[in-house]
Design a protein around this motif. Structure first.
Motif: not given
Length: 385
Positions: A213, A216, A280, A282, A305, A321, A324, A330
């Motif tokens: 993350l 990203a 979010v 992840p 994810s 995602i 992930y 992401w």
């Protein structure tokens, strides 16, 4: 023999704020209210005012983990179960006594260590691969927090599905809502647009995949696509895990964009959560994924994810995602959701519907007939039937 039914429940550590506390506490409150003819002995790390009832005895033990908790589980508890004449003892945190005592119930939240042994220490991996399966087979009943976890238990521990019941987790904010305060009524779109931020809620731990993350966010910044603010809220799992993430944020010069707030009180978290533009999550593996349920319930669009119990909880209500571990995927998902109000509005509506469905399946009352069956079995055996 006495007609009194005595239920013991190990709930050490639920004094620590978070989704785990809420789910276990609400479970306890529901069971105690619905089966109020029984007596309860609740093992806790701190006194819990909401469990003050005439038929509830709180046994306070000032530890939650480590060598003292293992001493409690294997040495102290068996003697205490006999002393208090408990019919059933329910272990809610994934660890149980190796000594056969009363009728035993175990809640298993996830088998993350089995799926990802590389990010855990060898002792923990050994325990979950060798000791936990043997322990689980000694249980008279097992509760799993999702179908995903139930399937894992069957697959990895070779335990009969008939022994396993699914009892979903719940949101720590679910009790906030009533006919006067609804999920839709709390959204302040103007505030979200004026001060937009991404939000992550959870542990600072390797299994939460925060490195992906962070990278990203860095990718979006370096490519001049977007410069979003990310709030990270939650306790440190370990100093090494947290130190690595915080050092990475510093190395990438993202301190102005990524803000670590640590643990915050539940009331503050509610405000932070409901005003987020996008949530979010992840994580590489979850038994359930309580923060995902909370984001949908609070009307916050969700990116997570596509893995394990997260898929079961989120369904089609969020952006999931596939890869992930890819910062690029992401970054693309964040950009797409961040920039499109139309997409966010659609996700909010689906999130409401999904969270309502998940809550409709949350029923700790289903545990009561299982307790009754175990009690009857124990007493029939004692009485010689």
């Amino acid at each position: 023999m006495s007609d009194k039914i005595n239920i013991g429940i190990d709930a050490l550590g639920i004094n620590e704020e978070g989704g785990g506390r809420t789910s276990i506490l609400r479970y306890l409150q529901t069971i105690i209210e619905e089966a109020n003819e029984w007596n309860y002995v609740i093992y806790l790390s701190e006194y819990e005012p909401t469990l003050t009832k005439p038929n509830v005895k709180q046994v306070i033990l000032p530890f939650t983990r480590g060598i003292l908790s293992r001493f409690f589980m294997q040495i102290y508890l068996p003697f205490d179960v006999i002393f208090r004449k408990l019919d059933v003892i329910h272990f809610t945190k994934g660890q149980a006594s190796l000594v056969p005592i009363a009728k035993m119930v175990l809640t298993i939240h996830d088998l993350t260590i089995i799926h990802h042994p590389d990010i855990h220490n060898r002792l923990s991996v050994f325990y979950w691969k060798r000791i936990q399966p043997w322990m689980a087979k000694k249980m008279h009943a097992i509760f799993a927090v999702s179908k995903n976890t139930a399937n894992d238990i069957v697959s990895h521990y070779k335990i009969s599905p008939e022994k396993i019941s699914v009892v979903y987790n719940t949101s720590q904010f679910h009790d906030y809502f009533n006919k006067n305060l609804t999920a839709r009524s709390i959204i302040n779109e103007e505030e979200r647009q004026r001060n937009p931020y991404l939000l992550y809620v959870g542990l600072l731990a390797l299994k939460k995949n925060l490195e992906t993350l962070v990278r990203a966010i860095d990718l979006l910044k370096r490519n001049n696509i977007l410069k979003p603010t990310l709030l990270i809220v939650g306790p440190r799992y370990s100093e090494s895990d947290a130190g690595y993430i915080l050092e990475l944020i510093k190395d990438l010069n993202l301190q102005d964009q990524i803000i670590y707030k640590g643990k915050v009180p539940k009331e503050d978290l509610f405000e932070i959560f409901k005003n987020a533009l996008v949530f979010v999550f992840p994580s590489i593996h979850e038994g359930f994924g309580i923060p995902c349920l909370e984001s949908m319930e609070l009307g916050v669009p969700l990116i997570a994810s596509k893995t394990s119990g997260i898929v079961e909880v989120v369904g089609d209500a969020g952006v999931l995602i596939d890869d992930y571990l890819s910062p690029k995927e992401w970054a693309e998902a964040i950009h797409r959701v961040y920039q499109s109000k139309e997409l966010r509005d659609a996700m909010i509506e689906k999130g409401y519907q999904r969270s309502t469905l998940i809550h409709s399946k949350y029923s700790p009352i289903e545990a009561i007939p299982i307790y009754r069956s175990l009690i009857q079995s124990k007493r029939n055996k004692v009485d010689g039937f």
